[in-house]
Design an enzyme around this catalytic site. Structure first.
Site, PDB file in Angstrom:
ATOM      1  N   ASP A 125      17.139  21.709  45.539  1.00  0.00           N
ATOM      2  CA  ASP A 125      17.640  21.325  46.857  1.00  0.00           C
ATOM      3  C   ASP A 125      19.073  21.785  47.135  1.00  0.00           C
ATOM      4  O   ASP A 125      19.647  21.420  48.154  1.00  0.00           O
ATOM      5  CB  ASP A 125      17.619  19.790  46.997  1.00  0.00           C
ATOM      6  CG  ASP A 125      16.207  19.276  47.089  1.00  0.00           C
ATOM      7  OD1 ASP A 125      15.310  20.080  47.404  1.00  0.00           O
ATOM      8  OD2 ASP A 125      16.009  18.078  46.842  1.00  0.00           O
TER       9      ASP A 125
ATOM     10  N   HIS B  51      34.121  44.615  35.720  1.00  0.00           N
ATOM     11  CA  HIS B  51      33.621  43.482  36.520  1.00  0.00           C
ATOM     12  C   HIS B  51      33.542  42.202  35.674  1.00  0.00           C
ATOM     13  O   HIS B  51      32.627  41.411  35.829  1.00  0.00           O
ATOM     14  CB  HIS B  51      32.243  43.815  37.117  1.00  0.00           C
ATOM     15  CG  HIS B  51      32.305  44.897  38.148  1.00  0.00           C
ATOM     16  ND1 HIS B  51      31.212  45.623  38.545  1.00  0.00           N
ATOM     17  CD2 HIS B  51      33.357  45.386  38.868  1.00  0.00           C
ATOM     18  CE1 HIS B  51      31.582  46.506  39.466  1.00  0.00           C
ATOM     19  NE2 HIS B  51      32.873  46.387  39.668  1.00  0.00           N
TER      20      HIS B  51
ATOM     21  N   ASP C 177      42.423  39.723  39.107  1.00  0.00           N
ATOM     22  CA  ASP C 177      42.010  40.333  40.380  1.00  0.00           C
ATOM     23  C   ASP C 177      41.400  39.214  41.209  1.00  0.00           C
ATOM     24  O   ASP C 177      40.306  38.737  40.915  1.00  0.00           O
ATOM     25  CB  ASP C 177      40.989  41.444  40.096  1.00  0.00           C
ATOM     26  CG  ASP C 177      40.551  42.188  41.366  1.00  0.00           C
ATOM     27  OD1 ASP C 177      40.841  41.701  42.479  1.00  0.00           O
ATOM     28  OD2 ASP C 177      39.913  43.243  41.225  1.00  0.00           O
TER      29      ASP C 177
ATOM     30  N   ASP D 124      42.494  41.181  48.659  1.00  0.00           N
ATOM     31  CA  ASP D 124      41.998  41.732  47.391  1.00  0.00           C
ATOM     32  C   ASP D 124      43.222  42.207  46.612  1.00  0.00           C
ATOM     33  O   ASP D 124      43.786  43.261  46.924  1.00  0.00           O
ATOM     34  CB  ASP D 124      41.028  42.882  47.705  1.00  0.00           C
ATOM     35  CG  ASP D 124      40.373  43.460  46.462  1.00  0.00           C
ATOM     36  OD1 ASP D 124      40.559  42.891  45.375  1.00  0.00           O
ATOM     37  OD2 ASP D 124      39.664  44.475  46.598  1.00  0.00           O
TER      38      ASP D 124
ATOM     39  N   HIS E 175      37.267  54.417  38.209  1.00  0.00           N
ATOM     40  CA  HIS E 175      36.921  54.024  39.578  1.00  0.00           C
ATOM     41  C   HIS E 175      37.851  54.741  40.555  1.00  0.00           C
ATOM     42  O   HIS E 175      38.808  55.390  40.159  1.00  0.00           O
ATOM     43  CB  HIS E 175      36.989  52.497  39.754  1.00  0.00           C
ATOM     44  CG  HIS E 175      38.319  51.866  39.455  1.00  0.00           C
ATOM     45  ND1 HIS E 175      39.379  51.918  40.327  1.00  0.00           N
ATOM     46  CD2 HIS E 175      38.755  51.160  38.377  1.00  0.00           C
ATOM     47  CE1 HIS E 175      40.406  51.246  39.801  1.00  0.00           C
ATOM     48  NE2 HIS E 175      40.059  50.788  38.619  1.00  0.00           N
TER      49      HIS E 175
ATOM     50  N   HIS F 287      39.382  51.098  48.764  1.00  0.00           N
ATOM     51  CA  HIS F 287      38.229  50.928  49.659  1.00  0.00           C
ATOM     52  C   HIS F 287      38.738  50.261  50.919  1.00  0.00           C
ATOM     53  O   HIS F 287      39.831  49.675  50.944  1.00  0.00           O
ATOM     54  CB  HIS F 287      37.140  50.077  48.972  1.00  0.00           C
ATOM     55  CG  HIS F 287      37.650  48.805  48.361  1.00  0.00           C
ATOM     56  ND1 HIS F 287      37.876  47.662  49.087  1.00  0.00           N
ATOM     57  CD2 HIS F 287      38.043  48.508  47.087  1.00  0.00           C
ATOM     58  CE1 HIS F 287      38.344  46.717  48.285  1.00  0.00           C
ATOM     59  NE2 HIS F 287      38.473  47.202  47.060  1.00  0.00           N
TER      60      HIS F 287
ATOM     61  N   HIS G  51      34.612  44.930  50.203  1.00  0.00           N
ATOM     62  CA  HIS G  51      34.369  46.382  50.321  1.00  0.00           C
ATOM     63  C   HIS G  51      33.859  46.551  51.742  1.00  0.00           C
ATOM     64  O   HIS G  51      32.670  46.425  52.010  1.00  0.00           O
ATOM     65  CB  HIS G  51      33.351  46.864  49.288  1.00  0.00           C
ATOM     66  CG  HIS G  51      33.875  46.768  47.880  1.00  0.00           C
ATOM     67  ND1 HIS G  51      33.121  47.018  46.764  1.00  0.00           N
ATOM     68  CD2 HIS G  51      35.121  46.459  47.403  1.00  0.00           C
ATOM     69  CE1 HIS G  51      33.860  46.859  45.668  1.00  0.00           C
ATOM     70  NE2 HIS G  51      35.077  46.511  46.038  1.00  0.00           N
TER      71      HIS G  51
ATOM     72  N   GLU H  60      44.574  50.694  44.443  1.00  0.00           N
ATOM     73  CA  GLU H  60      44.370  49.965  43.195  1.00  0.00           C
ATOM     74  C   GLU H  60      44.096  50.866  41.995  1.00  0.00           C
ATOM     75  O   GLU H  60      43.043  50.802  41.383  1.00  0.00           O
ATOM     76  CB  GLU H  60      43.216  48.977  43.360  1.00  0.00           C
ATOM     77  CG  GLU H  60      41.933  49.550  43.965  1.00  0.00           C
ATOM     78  CD  GLU H  60      40.826  48.500  43.997  1.00  0.00           C
ATOM     79  OE1 GLU H  60      40.549  47.891  42.962  1.00  0.00           O
ATOM     80  OE2 GLU H  60      40.243  48.297  45.084  1.00  0.00           O
TER      81      GLU H  60
ATOM     82  N   TYR I 263      42.382  51.832  31.660  1.00  0.00           N
ATOM     83  CA  TYR I 263      41.618  50.935  30.784  1.00  0.00           C
ATOM     84  C   TYR I 263      41.369  51.679  29.470  1.00  0.00           C
ATOM     85  O   TYR I 263      40.595  52.644  29.438  1.00  0.00           O
ATOM     86  CB  TYR I 263      40.295  50.542  31.454  1.00  0.00           C
ATOM     87  CG  TYR I 263      40.507  50.149  32.905  1.00  0.00           C
ATOM     88  CD1 TYR I 263      40.874  48.849  33.261  1.00  0.00           C
ATOM     89  CD2 TYR I 263      40.399  51.105  33.923  1.00  0.00           C
ATOM     90  CE1 TYR I 263      41.110  48.506  34.585  1.00  0.00           C
ATOM     91  CE2 TYR I 263      40.633  50.774  35.256  1.00  0.00           C
ATOM     92  CZ  TYR I 263      40.989  49.481  35.579  1.00  0.00           C
ATOM     93  OH  TYR I 263      41.226  49.155  36.893  1.00  0.00           O
TER      94      TYR I 263
ATOM     95  N   ARG J 176      45.459  47.036  36.000  1.00  0.00           N
ATOM     96  CA  ARG J 176      45.218  47.474  37.382  1.00  0.00           C
ATOM     97  C   ARG J 176      46.278  46.796  38.245  1.00  0.00           C
ATOM     98  O   ARG J 176      46.651  45.645  37.986  1.00  0.00           O
ATOM     99  CB  ARG J 176      43.809  47.089  37.852  1.00  0.00           C
ATOM    100  CG  ARG J 176      43.512  47.500  39.295  1.00  0.00           C
ATOM    101  CD  ARG J 176      42.016  47.481  39.663  1.00  0.00           C
ATOM    102  NE  ARG J 176      41.383  46.179  39.571  1.00  0.00           N
ATOM    103  CZ  ARG J 176      40.590  45.774  38.593  1.00  0.00           C
ATOM    104  NH1 ARG J 176      40.323  46.593  37.582  1.00  0.00           N
ATOM    105  NH2 ARG J 176      40.062  44.569  38.586  1.00  0.00           N
TER     106      ARG J 176
ATOM    107  N   GLU K 165      46.860  46.214  42.351  1.00  0.00           N
ATOM    108  CA  GLU K 165      46.124  46.396  43.609  1.00  0.00           C
ATOM    109  C   GLU K 165      46.836  45.696  44.763  1.00  0.00           C
ATOM    110  O   GLU K 165      47.126  44.496  44.683  1.00  0.00           O
ATOM    111  CB  GLU K 165      44.711  45.814  43.458  1.00  0.00           C
ATOM    112  CG  GLU K 165      43.908  45.852  44.742  1.00  0.00           C
ATOM    113  CD  GLU K 165      42.451  45.426  44.552  1.00  0.00           C
ATOM    114  OE1 GLU K 165      42.184  44.613  43.651  1.00  0.00           O
ATOM    115  OE2 GLU K 165      41.604  45.906  45.324  1.00  0.00           O
TER     116      GLU K 165
END
Ligand code: GLY
Ligand code: MN
Ligand code: MN
Length: 451
Positions: free
Chosen positions: A55, A258, A275, A286, A365, A369, A376, A399, A403, A419, A421
């Site tokens: 539910d 990710h 991030d 972002d 990457h 974006h 995105h 960004e 790595y 990173r 950004e």
């Protein structure tokens, strides 16, 4: 009193930071789309509610295209827009329902929704199935999006077929079907003043949350404790949700792009990559910052950090009207390639490293974006086969990162993941970095963490 270190207020804000009232901008966007469509009718549904288990439902989030055109936040709603100048806009939504409102709270109902959100007509969503064929009859074109939700596609195709079945009575069905997103993506790509006002506030809340997170970090704390600081700051400032699942990644976890488990303990000597951005009134921020768990970068961390920071500075410098979409990425790549050569992680010249793609082992990457209602965001990156030009009103992230997974790399670089950004608005004279308030120079970061 604000916290003396991060300058973030710990008491409740005196002014809620969420907007009130329904501005005219949504009706103006519908009028613009009705003109751009030239002919036919557009049908734009909001998102369905999503069950989580039994539910329980996921917190409701409207469809971004629908919201862009309506500002209407409830589920079970569809916009029908008839082309023309000024066009005609019709909302299908839930009826008032005193019984359901006891359980689920306020719902606008047809009359209030029509008046407050400036529609020409409103109808019960329960009549959508029977009225859609009538609305499509004798229209030359249908603008909708097909292909992302099978049940919605079936609904639309059934309505189309039912119009086609009336051919012998002289009714004609739309001969053309257009993807309404083609027009909407272009509209969404250039933000208006209303959107920019929200995005600036989303950026402010998010950068304050990052400052607060930086103050909360110390060895022995868990990644989720830092996540909790971010989420608390977002929510207490009126942001409805995080714009995406925050990444709070200590040490080697930062090399997982990710990473969202956020359940490891932070170790002295490691870096922490965060991030995270809030969603305010539908709009995303972002932001990524990377900083040392114990407050001071070690020499190798500092070198790699300075390289990423220089890459970001070069990329931001490349943002201005008329620049190609790829200019920031290309600028960042040259700095990163040179740095990777200097560290002995790549060999040869910058041109060779770029041409052979050797840098991709450490930077896999792209540099940004579009940003807006979706993190995105909507909008093509190429037009007629060419990377598109930046224009005032576009908002993009910048960004770059690096790595370095453990393995056959010099020990001092192993498991460094960085990173940085920011969210950047293209302006007539250049750019505005919406998220500049989150510290990112080595000196500022270390000073904030020192307290
Ligand atoms: N937080 C998602 C991204 O940086 O693209
Ligand atoms: Mn991003
Ligand atoms: Mn991000």
């Amino acid at each position: 009193m604000p916290c003396l270190r991060c300058k973030v207020y710990n008491s409740r804000m005196t002014q809620p930071e969420i907007a009130s009232g329904i501005p005219a901008v949504y009706a103006e966007r519908r009028a613009r789309l009705a003109q751009l469509m030239q002919r036919g009718v557009a049908v734009v549904p909001t998102a369905p509610e999503q069950a989580r288990n039994r539910d329980s439902h996921y917190p409701y989030r409207y469809d971004s295209y629908f919201y862009y055109l309506t500002g209407f936040p409830e589920p079970e709603a569809v916009l029908v827009l008839v082309a023309g100048d000024p066009g005609r806009s019709i909302l299908f939504c839930r009826d008032k329902d005193a019984e359901r409102e006891i359980w689920d709270g306020f719902r606008y109902g047809l009359d209030q929704a029509r008046a407050e959100f400036r529609f020409d007509e409103s109808h019960s969503i329960s009549e959508f199935g029977s009225l859609l064929p009538k609305l499509l009859a004798d229209q030359p074109a249908l603008h909708c999006h097909l292909g992302s939700d099978g049940r919605w596609d079936e609904h639309v195709l059934r309505a189309l077929n039912s119009v086609r079945a009336q051919a012998r009575t002289g009714v004609t069905a739309p001969a053309a079907i257009y993807d309404v997103r083609a027009l909407l993506d272009e509209m969404r790509l250039v933000k208006d003043a209303h959107e920019l006002d929200i995005m600036r506030r989303a950026a402010q809340i998010s950068t304050d949350a990052h400052r607060r997170a930086m103050c909360a970090v110390k060895p022995g704390r868990a990644e989720y404790e830092i996540e909790a600081e971010l989420l608390h700051e977002f929510r207490r400032r009126g942001a409805q949700a995080p714009a995406y699942t925050p990444i709070v990644a200590g040490g080697a976890n930062a090399c997982v792009l990710h990473y969202v488990r956020n359940d490891a303990v932070l170790n002295a000597g490691d870096l922490l990559l965060v991030d995270a951005g809030c969603e305010l009134d539908g709009y995303a921020a972002d932001v990524t910052r990377t900083y040392p768990v114990s407050g001071r970068f070690n020499p190798a961390q500092r070198d790699v950090y300075q390289m990423v920071l220089a890459a970001q500075a070069a990329a931001i410098a490349a943002v201005h009207p008329g620049a190609a979409w790829t200019a920031p990425h290309d600028a960042a790549l040259r700095v990163l390639a040179q740095g990777l050569i200097d560290f002995g992680l790549c060999q040869g010249s910058v041109d060779k490293v770029l041409e052979a793609g050797d840098y991709k082992r450490f930077y896999m990457h792209r540099t940004g974006h579009w940003l807006g209602l979706d993190v995105h965001d909507a909008g093509d990156y190429k037009r007629d086969g060419e990377w598109r030009e930046l224009k005032p009103g576009m908002v993009l992230t910048v960004e770059p990162g690096c790595y370095i997974r453990g393995g056959d790399v010099p020990q001092q670089f192993a498991n460094i993941g960085i990173r940085i950004e920011d969210d950047v608005l293209v302006t007539a004279s250049g750019k505005e970095v919406l998220t500049h308030a989150a510290p990112k120079t080595v000196e500022h970061v270390e000073a904030l963490m020192r307290g």
